[in-house]
Structures are given as C-alpha cells and as structure tokens.
Design a protein around this motif. Structure first.
Motif, PDB file in Angstrom:
ATOM      1  N   LEU A   1       4.852  10.400  -7.321  1.00 52.27           N
ATOM      2  CA  LEU A   1       3.964   9.377  -6.751  1.00 52.27           C
ATOM      3  C   LEU A   1       2.716  10.028  -6.142  1.00 52.27           C
ATOM      4  CD1 LEU A   1       3.898   6.266  -6.135  1.00 52.27           C
ATOM      5  CD2 LEU A   1       4.914   6.817  -3.909  1.00 52.27           C
TER       6      LEU A   1
ATOM      7  N   LEU B   1      -0.191   5.478   9.599  1.00 52.45           N
ATOM      8  CA  LEU B   1      -1.566   5.325   9.108  1.00 52.45           C
ATOM      9  C   LEU B   1      -1.859   3.879   8.734  1.00 52.45           C
ATOM     10  CD1 LEU B   1      -1.830   8.535   6.872  1.00 52.45           C
ATOM     11  CD2 LEU B   1      -2.582   8.238   9.238  1.00 52.45           C
TER      12      LEU B   1
ATOM     13  N   LEU C   1      -2.881   4.999  -0.231  1.00 52.24           N
ATOM     14  CA  LEU C   1      -3.592   5.735   0.822  1.00 52.24           C
ATOM     15  C   LEU C   1      -3.203   7.195   0.743  1.00 52.24           C
ATOM     16  CD1 LEU C   1      -1.790   5.364   4.247  1.00 52.24           C
ATOM     17  CD2 LEU C   1      -0.886   4.345   2.162  1.00 52.24           C
ATOM     18  N   GLN C   2      -4.132   8.056   1.089  1.00 49.47           N
ATOM     19  CA  GLN C   2      -3.803   9.481   1.202  1.00 49.47           C
ATOM     20  C   GLN C   2      -4.130   9.954   2.610  1.00 49.47           C
ATOM     21  OE1 GLN C   2      -5.171  11.811  -2.214  1.00 49.47           O
ATOM     22  NE2 GLN C   2      -4.492  10.227  -3.605  1.00 49.47           N
ATOM     23  N   CYS C   3      -5.411  10.172   2.896  1.00 51.15           N
ATOM     24  CA  CYS C   3      -5.724  10.641   4.252  1.00 51.15           C
ATOM     25  C   CYS C   3      -5.614   9.514   5.258  1.00 51.15           C
ATOM     26  CB  CYS C   3      -7.093  11.306   4.300  1.00 51.15           C
ATOM     27  SG  CYS C   3      -8.500  10.181   4.414  1.00 51.15           S
ATOM     28  N   GLY C   4      -5.702   8.267   4.811  1.00 54.99           N
ATOM     29  CA  GLY C   4      -5.474   7.127   5.685  1.00 54.99           C
ATOM     30  C   GLY C   4      -6.666   6.701   6.514  1.00 54.99           C
TER      31      GLY C   4
ATOM     32  N   ALA D   1      -6.201  14.201   9.639  1.00 53.65           N
ATOM     33  CA  ALA D   1      -7.504  14.623   9.121  1.00 53.65           C
ATOM     34  C   ALA D   1      -7.897  13.670   8.007  1.00 53.65           C
ATOM     35  CB  ALA D   1      -7.450  16.050   8.605  1.00 53.65           C
TER      36      ALA D   1
ATOM     37  N   GLY E   1      -7.167  10.441  -8.089  1.00 50.67           N
ATOM     38  CA  GLY E   1      -8.247  10.605  -7.109  1.00 50.67           C
ATOM     39  C   GLY E   1      -9.170  11.746  -7.489  1.00 50.67           C
TER      40      GLY E   1
ATOM     41  N   TYR F   1      -6.751  10.497  14.601  1.00 47.60           N
ATOM     42  CA  TYR F   1      -7.868  11.313  14.151  1.00 47.60           C
ATOM     43  C   TYR F   1      -8.598  11.802  15.401  1.00 47.60           C
ATOM     44  CZ  TYR F   1      -6.604   9.016   9.837  1.00 47.60           C
ATOM     45  OH  TYR F   1      -5.892   8.560   8.765  1.00 47.60           O
TER      46      TYR F   1
ATOM     47  N   GLY G   1      -9.348  13.490   5.213  1.00 48.47           N
ATOM     48  CA  GLY G   1      -9.811  14.085   3.956  1.00 48.47           C
ATOM     49  C   GLY G   1     -10.305  15.506   4.146  1.00 48.47           C
TER      50      GLY G   1
ATOM     51  N   THR H   1      -8.027   3.384   5.383  1.00 44.12           N
ATOM     52  CA  THR H   1      -6.949   2.412   5.205  1.00 44.12           C
ATOM     53  C   THR H   1      -7.029   1.179   6.116  1.00 44.12           C
ATOM     54  OG1 THR H   1      -5.595   4.272   4.482  1.00 44.12           O
ATOM     55  CG2 THR H   1      -4.437   2.224   4.990  1.00 44.12           C
TER      56      THR H   1
ATOM     57  N   VAL I   1      -3.989  17.415   5.179  1.00 45.23           N
ATOM     58  CA  VAL I   1      -5.359  16.916   5.097  1.00 45.23           C
ATOM     59  C   VAL I   1      -5.395  15.640   4.264  1.00 45.23           C
ATOM     60  CG1 VAL I   1      -6.578  19.064   5.524  1.00 45.23           C
ATOM     61  CG2 VAL I   1      -5.751  18.597   3.235  1.00 45.23           C
ATOM     62  N   GLY I   2      -4.265  14.933   4.253  1.00 48.08           N
ATOM     63  CA  GLY I   2      -4.203  13.690   3.494  1.00 48.08           C
ATOM     64  C   GLY I   2      -3.440  13.825   2.193  1.00 48.08           C
TER      65      GLY I   2
ATOM     66  N   ARG J   1       5.720   7.924   1.123  1.00 45.38           N
ATOM     67  CA  ARG J   1       5.349   8.986   2.063  1.00 45.38           C
ATOM     68  C   ARG J   1       5.775   8.706   3.509  1.00 45.38           C
ATOM     69  NH1 ARG J   1      -0.539  11.164   1.824  1.00 45.38           N
ATOM     70  NH2 ARG J   1      -0.809   9.271   3.057  1.00 45.38           N
TER      71      ARG J   1
ATOM     72  N   HIS K   1       1.245   3.945  -3.123  1.00 46.55           N
ATOM     73  CA  HIS K   1       0.498   5.143  -2.709  1.00 46.55           C
ATOM     74  C   HIS K   1      -0.999   4.835  -2.643  1.00 46.55           C
ATOM     75  CE1 HIS K   1      -0.222   9.214  -1.774  1.00 46.55           C
ATOM     76  NE2 HIS K   1      -0.444   9.680  -2.977  1.00 46.55           N
TER      77      HIS K   1
ATOM     78  N   PHE L   1       0.842  -1.205   0.000  1.00 54.18           N
ATOM     79  CA  PHE L   1       0.000   0.000   0.000  1.00 54.18           C
ATOM     80  C   PHE L   1       0.875   1.252   0.000  1.00 54.18           C
ATOM     81  CE2 PHE L   1      -4.668  -0.194   0.601  1.00 54.18           C
ATOM     82  CZ  PHE L   1      -4.842  -1.559   0.457  1.00 54.18           C
TER      83      PHE L   1
ATOM     84  N   THR M   1      -8.144   8.164  -3.289  1.00 54.89           N
ATOM     85  CA  THR M   1      -7.214   7.591  -4.275  1.00 54.89           C
ATOM     86  C   THR M   1      -7.827   7.306  -5.631  1.00 54.89           C
ATOM     87  OG1 THR M   1      -7.736   5.322  -3.650  1.00 54.89           O
ATOM     88  CG2 THR M   1      -5.939   6.387  -2.447  1.00 54.89           C
TER      89      THR M   1
ATOM     90  N   GLY N   1      -1.256  10.265  -7.523  1.00 58.48           N
ATOM     91  CA  GLY N   1      -2.372   9.902  -6.640  1.00 58.48           C
ATOM     92  C   GLY N   1      -3.414  11.006  -6.556  1.00 58.48           C
TER      93      GLY N   1
END
Lengths: 169, 776
Positions: free
Chosen positions: B653, B24, A99-102, B255, B661, B31, B257, A105, B501-502, B18, A97, A93, A139, B657
């Motif tokens: 990367l 995470l 995940l972004q805000c997680g 956060a 997204g 959170y 999102g 996840t 914020v992600g 990252r 990438h 993962f 994502t 994303g």
C-alpha cells in the motif's frame, strides 16, 4: 489600531477572542484558539491546506480576517473528527493511503466534506475539479480521489465505482 | 548470485493501513508550527533583494528600537566576524573536501550577497507580525554587482562570484570505466548532443521551521523541526554553538514532506537556536511560502554535452559526458550529490563498456542546490534516454530493440558502476532482470497496440509514445541503529535513528519488527524523532530507511530473542538449548511455557547497528502515451505505466503510494515546475501561482506496479530502496514521447520543461523550417 473582539462558533462551540484587526482567520484558529489541525501552506490562497468550512462552504482561512467571521460558524478538521477514531471519510483516506506526510490532509478532509455534503454523487471528474484547489505533494492524488469516491456512500451518494472508471485503473 | 530467502511472516508484505494516519487525519499532527512554548518569541529573516552585490552597510538601529523587538542580529553580531576565518559557515554533510571550504555559506551574509533570498539579518520579536514589521526598518545598503546566472560552458564569461578564484567552476567530478578513447576511435557511428534539465525542486507542503529552547541551568539546547538527518544536524549545531554533542537535542515531530530537500542544515537552523540562547527565551521561526521558494535547496539545472559511439547493429561501444551543474551560490550540505550522480549514472541499467564523464560544479547567483528525489538521476536519464531514441532513429533500429540489446543481462550482475573521483564511493548494480522488466512494462502498457498511434493526429491532437529503463539507488550507508527493549508489560519498544518524513517509516519498521519477534503489531511500539533515542542515527535519504533500519531491526530482534531465552533459562531452570522462542512465548522441551511479562525487570534490551556499504538498485521500466495539442502546446498524459522490481515489498500500500506520488512529481518536473530567473538573477516564480505543481486535475491516468523478483543479495531483508524510481525516468519519457508525437514537425526536445509555451514554440520552429506554416 486597537484590538477587536470577535465572537463566532468554532466546531459547534461559541468562542470569543481578542485579535488585532489584521489577524488572519487561520492564525486566530491556530495560534489564539490553539486548534492546530488547520495548516498554513502558502498564505496566498493557492494550496488549500488552510481550508475550513464557513457556514457550510469551504473557504481558505489564510485569505480571511478573523473579524470577518463575526457571528458565523466555522468548522475545522477537529470538528469533523468523531470523539474517537475516524469518520467514514477519514477512514476511507486511511484505507486508500490518501495521505503520506499528512500536512495537506486536514484541508483535503474539509474540502472533501464540503463537496460530498453538497454533491454526494460527485463523479471522479467532479471530485478532481473540486479538489484542484488543494495541493498534495506526496500522493499524486490517485488515492485521494479513490478515498473520496468510496466515502460518497457515507454522504448518501453512489456507493460503487462509476462504470467506465478511468481506463488506467 | 545468491538469492537470500526472505524472512517470512504474517505482516511483512501485507497492505497494512498506516499507524501514522489516525492522528494526522484527525488534525492531531504535531508539525513544528503546532508547538507553542511558554514565553516564545518569533523570528523573521531579512533576505537579500539582490542576486549579487557588495554589502556596504546593514543599519538595524531603528529596528532594534521598535517596541516588541528583542534582537536584531547581523553578521557583525556573530562570533568570528572580526577574525580572518569569518562568521560561522554551513558544513558540508556529504563528500566534503577541504578544497570546498571557500564556497561554504556564511549563516548571515557578511561582505557579499550572492543570491536573492540570502539571509542578511535575523529579527526576534514578540510576534511573527512584529518581526516582519521590523524587517522593513532595517536599512540595507548593497552595491549591485553583475549577476552570474548560467553554468553553461563552465560558466565562462559570467561575472565571478568569489574574489581570488580563477573561475566560477569551483569543483568537479570525473568518472571512468574502460577505455573511452579507444571506443570512439574508429567507431562506425557516433552522435553528439547537448541537453539541459531546468531548475526545479521538491517544494514541501509544510514550509521549513525551527523552534529552539535554551536551558541555561543544564546548558542544553533543544531544537524542534528537525527532519531527514537530525543526528548529523545535531553535530553541526553543537559544533557551531560550541556545545558538547550531548547538550544538544533535536526533535523531529511530524514533517510535512521531505523529497530530499527538507531537513538539511540551513542558515536558520543556526540563527534560531543562537538567538534562543542569547535571549534565554524560546524562539520560533516559520518560513513563509515565498521564502521557501527562494530558500529551500533548489535542484537539477544541468547542461550536458553527451556523445555516444556504436556499432552499426546498435551495440554501444562507449559514451562520453561533459556536464555543467549550476549549483547556485554556495556549496551546501548535499550539493555534491547531483554532480556526483551525473558523473556516475548516465549509463543506468545499460551495458556501456567504456565511459568517461567530466562534471563541473559551477557557482551562480541563484539559490544553492541540494538533493531532490532522484538527484542527478532524473537528469542522467533524460540525457541518456533522449539520446537513445535519436540514435535508434539514425541506425534504423526499433527503439525497444535498441534498449533490449544494450540492457545488462542478469548473468552480468553484479556490475560495477563507473568510479568517480575525487572521494570515490564505488558501487555496483546488485541484481535483477532488466530485460524482463522492460517486457513486463511493454505488456502492461499494451505497446504493440499503441505503436500504431505514433505520430498520428486524432481529433486534432498528435499522439506519441515512449518507453525507457531505469535504476534507482538506495540503502546508503554507512549504518543505521535500532534499539529494542522488552518492556515490563511484555511489549517491545523499538527505537530508531531513521526519520519519518511522510514515507510511513513507522508502519514499515513495525511490520518488520513484528514479524522478527513473531508478535502482533499491537505489541510493538515504535519511537523515532529524537536524537536521545539511539546513540547514533543516520536519517532518511537515498531511499535508505526500509533497508538500513529494517535490517538493524532484524539484528536487534535476533539478539533480543537470545537474551529472552537466556533469561528464561535461568528462571525456568532449563538449559537454553532445551528452550525455544515461539510467538512471544518461551517453550521448554519438557512442555513448560513462560510469557514475556514474566521476564519483567531483567533489562532485556539491545541496540543493533546494521552496517552496509553496498547500495541496492531497484530497477524497471516506464512507458507513456501522450496527446499533444499543437495549437496550444498542451500535453495530456493519456496513459503512464511504471514497473519496478523492489526486491521485496514490505507494505504494498505505501509502496504504491510512493511510486505514484513519485511519478506525478516527475511529471511536474518535466512539464510544469520551473524556477525562472531573469538576467539579473531575480527569481520570477516566487509564488505557487507562478511555480506550478501538479493539481488533482492534471494527471489522472497513472498506473504503477511493483514486483519482487530479485531481492537484494547483499542483506537479509532483501528489500531494495524505493520511492525515487517513479521520478527518475519521467523527463526522458516525456521528451521522447513528444518527439514521437510531433515527428511531422521534426520536433526533438533537448531542454526541459515541456511547458505549453515551449512546446508551442517548438511546433512553430518545426513549421517554419519545414515551410509548412498554416498547416496542422
């Protein structure tokens, strides 16, 4: 109504907790047992953020009561994480990438783990189908599917991309 | 045009995994609902079940008497309830104007409720369950009033929301460029259309939440759950609580999102800390999903009347726009942005020498609106790109050639955008080669091969393609701060006022700072998420953090390096001109070296401010290929290509994303997501089973590519804000592809979303008017 005592196994550890009968499993895990990795996204069984593994099967812990897991075994994202670092699924993962805000996840990890444990050869279509109960808002899912596809090797499944992978790639 | 040479370094531009991810992925994120404080109480909000009504009484006697309940507050319990000014209202963060004051939202409704979900009372109890139980014991008596639900035609004929106001059109913006009247006079070709972009919004996976703790001895308030703009929210909260700024601390945590919607100042951002101070106990409130769908900033919901004047060869002479933005019940923190952007951004990357817009902000009995990814731009692109395909068809010009002919050339940049009033903030398109981006997109998409599929029926489905161009604004000012500190162990701490914020801001800024300090990333530690870290911060919105905090980091690093040389000069007893800084080591001409650890305790630190009023404009093109089942109305995305020039990639990367997204979120908005209201202003899509967001099975075929051909000429980093561009063109693309696919039925979509039911309906209408029932 009086409180009830529930005993079950959480991430391999026996736990005993007193709850109101109406306490949801996810609230019991998060706010009584303080394992906050499992998240609450909708409380109506649509988003999958609260996915945990119950006796090997992925379930939504917002749709279950804590008293329903008496004597059973529950695994959360904490239980799928090695003492340090990341499991192969988690590392995949990160690499892709996925995940972004997680926030979604942990539910993605538990759902994908349950899937690959049973179906280590799941193809992209099957991965997408099996993960369609887990909403990710960040994502667009491409990287999540890639991450799960590559993690199959760690579950004894196919290690390379299937021929004729999505033309768009 | 000056092209600034990018600062080179080993990590900027690399697809670095990252820094955020380890925690995470292990379920160790923090959170707001993961934080438990000793003695913490829980809040719940009583929300109006009615869209519009006069509050006759709010009786909380029974709720207050319930065991486990600590407080119930209504408007009558708030400061100001007995003054003419009334209870506290939510300030307007962006482009406030005193004329907007009557339309600001009270933190609890006092005399009237104006939307379903408006907070009327706040309960604090021992547990969230008890707090929710107590809501049922509050007797709320509301005399219903007819609801205003549409903004069409300035909301004329709709019930009035504000007594003493002549109409529901409460504010507006006008933008102008050139002489639009002259452009239309005698134009050989004009066309006028009406379009509508429906109400939908960001919908973060983590619902909102606030946890506040009052320290009665220090007189300080600490509030967790801030995101996006913690410094601005601190100012608002301090002012509303009557506290000095330094007595209020906002903590971000993780956060789940933002997409622009999360982190604005909402009523609960006042109610929770207010009760924490009143009860002298920590109070937590976590929004549930139904509340989120009602209470988060809604977005879009814009009607537009658009007119174009062209020469016969397709050269655009001018465009006129008259739009009605349904802003919901109140003007909140960021409500002004969508109408401002609609007034300015309809021309997009095209040469529209004469332009005029008149955009109204119309109140209605729906949830208040704010910014959502590509605010006003998603709408503008739908209006413009739909119109262009219709015009190209009329004029018999290929739709690609029509666009290419009217795109601004690189030698025409910088190019001013229409200036909007009141409160103008002038901006100009910075740099780029828009025509080249269109070509790249067509080539990657395979336009020439796919062209033959236009309108074809294959295996029972109709195929259509579309292409269009876009710009994305980024790098909003006025400034951002980064403080760098050389620590005793030789590490460099980097503190920023930008928010996470992600989007991966921690990784991005560490990469930039690492290269600027010529240090490996491990020797930097990045801190964000508290209003105590820097003297001021400006947050994360308008795709700004990479550019604004990134450049602040460059300035801070440069100053830190000067300080390091000055301090080393003293210790090494060598003139500073004979020293140079090289990858964490100070070297003298004489061959002596000194490591950074030797400079411990010298107080080497600097807080840099990067000021910038010039926006960046990432630009590019999208193309889509769809297949439509005329019997079910379902649209499948067969292929989707997005190409963007971001000036400079910091992390390919995370950029990829963001782009993918963003496209998928745009597809959700164009095809699935819809806040449906009935005629009484009741929201009918209050669960995630009714408000449909994209799932893993929906859009597997997305391709996105970023290039770095034209760095921003306005700042040293060269990067342009990115992350919203994926969303902006999608509505227009889908509308045009559907028209292309269903040309046999004469379908011309003018409204979004293109949900199966609506597509099916268009097919039926097309069949009926063509007298071809039964075919297909």
């Amino acid at each position: 109504m009086g409180n009830r005592t529930v005993e079950f196994e959480l991430n391999g550890e026996a736990v005993r907790v007193e709850v109101e009968p109406r306490t949801k499993l996810v609230d019991c895990i998060r706010h009584r047992l303080m394992r906050t990795g499992t998240h609450v996204g909708c409380e109506h069984g649509v988003c999958g953020a609260c996915t945990v593994i119950l006796d090997g099967e992925s379930v939504l812990s917002c749709l279950m009561l804590a008293v329903q897991v008496e004597g059973r075994s529950v695994t959360t994202v904490e239980g799928l994480s090695p003492a340090e670092g990341l499991s192969p699924l988690q590392a995949s993962f990160r690499k892709h990438h996925g995940l972004q805000c997680g926030f979604c996840t942990p539910g993605m990890i538990t759902a994908a783990h349950a899937l690959l444990t049973r179906e280590p050869d799941a193809d992209d279509d099957r991965i997408r189908e099996a993960m369609s109960g887990n909403i990710c808002r960040c994502t667009g899912y491409l990287s999540i599917v890639e991450a799960i596809r590559e993690a199959r090797a760690a579950y004894g499944g196919a290690s390379s991309m299937p021929a004729g992978e999505v033309a768009a790639q | 045009m000056t092209i600034v040479k990018p600062v080179s370094g080993p990590v900027v531009g690399q697809p670095i995994e990252r820094l955020e991810d380890l925690r995470l992925l292990r379920g160790e994120g923090r959170y707001v609902d993961d934080i438990h404080l000793e003695g913490m109480l829980h809040g719940a909000v009583l929300r109006s079940p009615m869209a519009h009504g006069r509050i006759l009484s709010v009786d909380a006697t029974e709720a207050r008497a319930m065991p486990g309940v600590h407080a119930v507050i209504t408007a009558a319990d708030l400061p100001g309830h007995d003054h003419p000014d009334g209870v506290p209202t939510i300030p307007i963060r962006l482009f406030p104007n005193p004329g907007m004051d009557p339309f600001r939202q009270p933190v609890l409704a006092a005399e009237r409720v104006r939307y379903v979900g408006e907070p009327v009372a706040f309960v604090v109890a021992d547990s969230p369950e008890l707090a929710e139980d107590a809501l049922d014991l509050i007797a709320l008596d509301i005399e219903p009033l007819p609801a205003a639900v549409t903004s069409e035609n300035r909301g004329e004929g709709q019930p009035a929301l504000y007594e003493g106001q002549p109409s529901n059109r409460v504010w507006g913006y006008n933008a102008k460029l050139g002489d639009v009247e002259a452009a239309f006079n005698g134009a050989p070709y004009t066309r006028r259309e009406r379009f509508y972009v429906h109400r939908h919004t960001g919908i973060t996976m983590e619902t909102r939440g606030v946890l506040s703790q009052w320290d009665p001895v220090a007189g300080t308030m600490t509030s967790w759950g801030a995101a996006k703009v913690p410094f601005q929210n601190r100012k608002m909260l301090a002012q509303l609580l009557g506290l000095d700024l330094e007595k209020v601390q906002m903590i971000e945590g993780d956060a789940g999102g933002s997409f622009g919607v999360r982190g604005e100042f909402f009523p609960e951002d006042f109610l929770v800390p207010f009760c924490a101070r009143m009860l002298n106990r920590p109070v937590k409130w976590i929004e549930d999903r139904r509340e989120h769908l009602l209470a988060i900033s809604h977005a879009r919901d814009v009607h537009c009347d658009i007119e174009i004047a062209c020469e016969r060869d397709g050269t655009i002479r001018g465009m006129r726009v008259r739009a009605d933005v349904n802003i919901g019940a109140y003007i909140r923190t960021s409500t002004t942005i969508t109408p401002r952007n609609v007034s300015m951004f309809v021309p997009g990357p095209y040469r529209i020498p004469n332009f005029a817009s008149d955009v109204a902000m119309v109140v209605s009995n729906k949830s208040p609106t704010g910014t959502y990814r590509g605010p006003g731009r998603f709408e503008s692109d739908f209006f413009r790109e739909r119109l262009f395909d219709l015009v190209a068809g009329d004029l018999g010009i290929d739709r690609v050639e029509f666009r290419r002919h009217n795109l601004l050339r690189s030698d025409e940049l910088p190019h001013p955008l229409p200036s909007t009033a009141p409160d103008p903030h002038d901006s100009e398109l910075d740099s780029g080669d828009y025509g080249h981006m269109l070509d790249l997109c067509l080539a990657k998409f395979g336009w020439d091969e796919k062209k033959r599929l236009s309108g074809k029926r294959i295996d029972g489905r109709y195929h259509g393609i579309a292409v269009g161009c876009f710009i994305e604004g980024g790098a909003a000012g006025p400034a951002e701060n980064v403080r760098m500190v050389l620590e005793d162990d030789g590490k460099v701490s980097v503190y920023t006022g930008s928010s996470a914020v992600g989007q991966g801001v921690k990784t991005i800024l560490t990469q930039i700072a690492a290269d600027a300090m010529e240090l490996p990333m491990e020797r930097l530690q990045l801190f964000h998420g508290s209003t105590t870290y820097v003297k001021e911060g400006f947050g994360s919105f308008h795709s700004r953090s990479t550019v604004m905090a990134g450049n602040a980091a460059l300035i801070a690093a440069s100053e830190l390096r000067s300080q390091i040389l000055a301090a080393a000069s003293e210790l090494m007893q060598a003139p500073v001109e004979q020293l140079r800084y090289e990858a964490g080591t100070v070297c003298s001409e004489a061959g002596a070296t000194m490591e950074l650890t030797a400079l411990a305790g010298r107080g080497i630190a600097y807080e840099a401010t990067f000021r910038n009023s010039k926006h960046t404009y990432t630009n590019g093109a999208h193309a889509v290929h769809i297949a439509v089942d005329a019997e079910t109305g379902k649209i499948e995305i067969v292929d989707y290509v997005g190409i963007e020039d971001v000036g400079r990639k910091i992390n390919p990367l995370t950029l990829h994303g963001q782009a993918v997204g963003s496209i998928v979120q745009g597809l959700g908005g164009a095809l699935l997501e819809h806040f449906v209201y009935d005629g009484e202003g009741q929201m009918l899509s209050g669960t995630l089973a009714d408000y449909l967001v994209p799932l893993a099975t929906d859009f597997p075929n997305i391709r996105s590519q970023a290039v770095e051909l034209h760095p921003s000429p306005f700042h040293p980093l060269g990067a342009k804000g990115a992350g919203e561009g994926g969303t902006i063109p999608v509505g227009g693309m889908l509308g045009n592809a559907l028209a292309d696919a269903l040309a046999d039925f004469g379908v011309q979509p003018r409204d979004l979303p293109l949900s199966p039911a609506r597509v099916w309906h268009m097919v039926q209408q097309g069949r009926a008017s063509a007298g071809r029932a039964g075919e297909g």
